[in-house]
Every structure is written in C-alpha cells, then in structure tokens.
Design an enzyme around this catalytic site. Structure first.
Site, PDB file in Angstrom:
ATOM      1  N   LEU A  89     -14.752  -9.955  43.025  1.00 37.58           N
ATOM      2  CA  LEU A  89     -13.538 -10.464  43.660  1.00 37.58           C
ATOM      3  C   LEU A  89     -12.313  -9.725  43.134  1.00 37.58           C
ATOM      4  O   LEU A  89     -12.057  -9.734  41.923  1.00 37.58           O
ATOM      5  CB  LEU A  89     -13.388 -11.967  43.390  1.00 37.58           C
ATOM      6  CG  LEU A  89     -14.486 -12.867  43.963  1.00 37.58           C
ATOM      7  CD1 LEU A  89     -14.339 -14.279  43.442  1.00 37.58           C
ATOM      8  CD2 LEU A  89     -14.451 -12.846  45.489  1.00 37.58           C
ATOM      9  N   ASP A 189     -15.546 -27.125  32.877  1.00 37.21           N
ATOM     10  CA  ASP A 189     -14.868 -26.297  31.866  1.00 37.21           C
ATOM     11  C   ASP A 189     -13.597 -25.726  32.485  1.00 37.21           C
ATOM     12  O   ASP A 189     -13.393 -24.513  32.542  1.00 37.21           O
ATOM     13  CB  ASP A 189     -15.799 -25.179  31.390  1.00 37.21           C
ATOM     14  CG  ASP A 189     -15.274 -24.466  30.145  1.00 37.21           C
ATOM     15  OD1 ASP A 189     -14.353 -25.002  29.488  1.00 37.21           O
ATOM     16  OD2 ASP A 189     -15.784 -23.372  29.826  1.00 37.21           O
TER      17      ASP A 189
END
Length: 280
Positions: A89, A189
């Site tokens: 990405l 997280d």
C-alpha cells in the site's frame, strides 16, 4: 536477515527483482518486494513455522469485513522461516474523522461470545482467546491476570503493586455488573503505528491482534501514546456513541497495555503502571 535469491525464488510471486528491507515493527523482518507485477509487502519470522502468521491472517480477514486492510496474498514457510506476503500500500494522508468512523464500523461487527476462534500464542506475550460468555471473566483471567503473573515471575512486581491490583480487579468486577457489553470485533493493538492512510486517503488498519471484546478496550489503546486527534473520537462517537462512564472505565483498560509494556520493557513503564493502579 539477508534474503537469498534461492529463498526468494520459492515465494509464489512472479519474477522478484529486488527485496528492500523496510520498517516492520519489532517483531518481524519486513521487506518491499519489487516484482514484474509490481510491489508486495513481505513479513518474515526466522525459525518459525507457517502457523506463526495464522492469527494475523485471520485478523486481517476479519477486519476486512468493515474496514480497509491489506489483502493477504500468500503465507507459508520457506527453509524453516514463516512468511506472509501482503498487498503493498502506497501511503498518503487522510481524515482522522473518517478513521474514527472506520473503527466504529469494525466495532459494529459482533459475535455471540468474547474471545476469538484462535489464540495468539506465538507472540512475546501469548494471549489466550478461548471463548467466554462473560467479558469480565475474559478480561481478568485471560488478559490482566496472566500479565501480573508474568511480571511476578520476572521480578517486576511487589506487594504494593499487588495490593493496588487487587483493589482495581475488584473495581472492574463491580463496575461491569449490570453493563450490557457487546462482543465487538476489536483490532486489539490500536496504536498510531497500526493505521495508515493510502495514497487515496483511505483509512487502513494493519498489524491486528483481533478478538471480540468490549469496544472500550480498543479505544483505551488509542489514548496512551497519541496519534489520534479529537476528530478521530468525534467521528467514532457520531457513528457509535459511547455509553455513560466510559472515561471512568478507561484507566482499567489502559492498565492492560501498560502491564504489557512493563513485561516487555521493564521498569521504564513501572511508574505509569503504578499511577494507573492508583487511579483505582
């Protein structure tokens, strides 16, 4: 680690031209692979079986139900090294408000129990995700208590911390009585290093450690190390308003992440743990 051409040629990718080491956190070796089809992102865990990445793969697939997350291209094991190939990405900038709405959409994905279909037992701090009907039982017995026990075993605990923890533990039991807690899909997280914006500005969640739990647990992580603005929380609240008492419960969820850091990095986090315990 240095990736040899023999190692790289065993990946199910076409014509790998070069592998550049990139930042991938403190757990994995990470590389950008340039191939005939374009770039890919490669994570490698030397000396681990393919199952090392099973929980992350399951987490990315779960998140993709409601958020943009990197597509899993391939996972497996080469020469006793676990690997995970992800969509590469290109990063850019985006809206914190839209990021907040993205997290809210993830939290709208629910299950019937708390936990997850598999446990994350290969991380530095193993997490038991065995399903539970009761969130308080899950949070205390499968998250907080194991970290306290580990801290004791590594001489990072003392009687005053134990006494304070006993008080906080009872406070958690008391405050959750009568609360209607939905088992929401959590990133697990959610700090600033685990989201990005694509080149097109799309909020994207990466590196998950998913479970179904109290959504306030996920949001607590966003408050510890910064990286989330007021617009993030406004976007979240506009889509999925938080319930009364959220701010009072927040320290009890911050405690988990601070205990985790105490176990990983030692007394550097001792004062923060003590301050959070003192808030009761």
């Amino acid at each position: 680690m240095q990736l040899t051409s023999e190692w790289l040629n065993q990946l199910p990718l076409p014509q790998i031209q070069v592998a550049h080491p990139v930042s991938g956190g403190d757990i994995n070796e990470a590389f950008q692979l340039d191939t005939a089809e374009g770039p890919y992102f490669l994570l490698v865990q030397p000396g681990k079986p393919a199952s090392f990445y099973a929980h992350e793969v399951a987490g990315l697939k779960a998140l993709s139900q409601a958020a943009n997350a990197p597509e899993v291209i391939a996972t497996g094991e080469i020469d006793s090294d676990a690997y995970l190939v992800l969509e590469f990405l290109e990063t850019g900038h985006g809206s914190q408000y839209e990021l907040g709405q993205t997290v809210a959409r993830v939290h709208h994905v629910t299950a019937k129990q708390f936990g997850f279909a598999d446990s994350n037992l290969v991380s530095k701090l193993p997490k038991n995700n065995t399903w539970q009907d009761d969130w308080t039982t899950f949070y205390l017995k499968q998250r907080l208590d194991p970290l306290v026990e580990r801290a004791q075993a590594h001489h990072l605990w003392n009687p005053s911390r134990q006494a304070a923890y006993d008080r906080v533990r009872q406070a958690i039991i008391t405050e959750n009585q009568g609360r209607q807690i939905q088992p929401s899909l959590l990133h697990g997280d959610l700090w600033a290093g685990n989201y990005l914006f694509t080149a097109e500005g799309v909020p994207t969640l990466i590196d998950p450690d998913v479970l179904y739990g109290d959504r306030e647990f996920d949001l607590a992580m966003t408050t510890i190390f910064g990286g989330f603005t007021a617009d993030f929380y406004r976007g979240y609240q506009d889509l999925y308003p938080l319930t009364t008492g959220y701010t009072e419960r927040l320290p009890h969820y911050q405690l988990y992440y601070l205990l985790a850091h105490l176990n990983l990095f030692g007394e550097t986090y001792g004062e923060a743990v003590d301050q959070t315990l003192a808030r009761g």
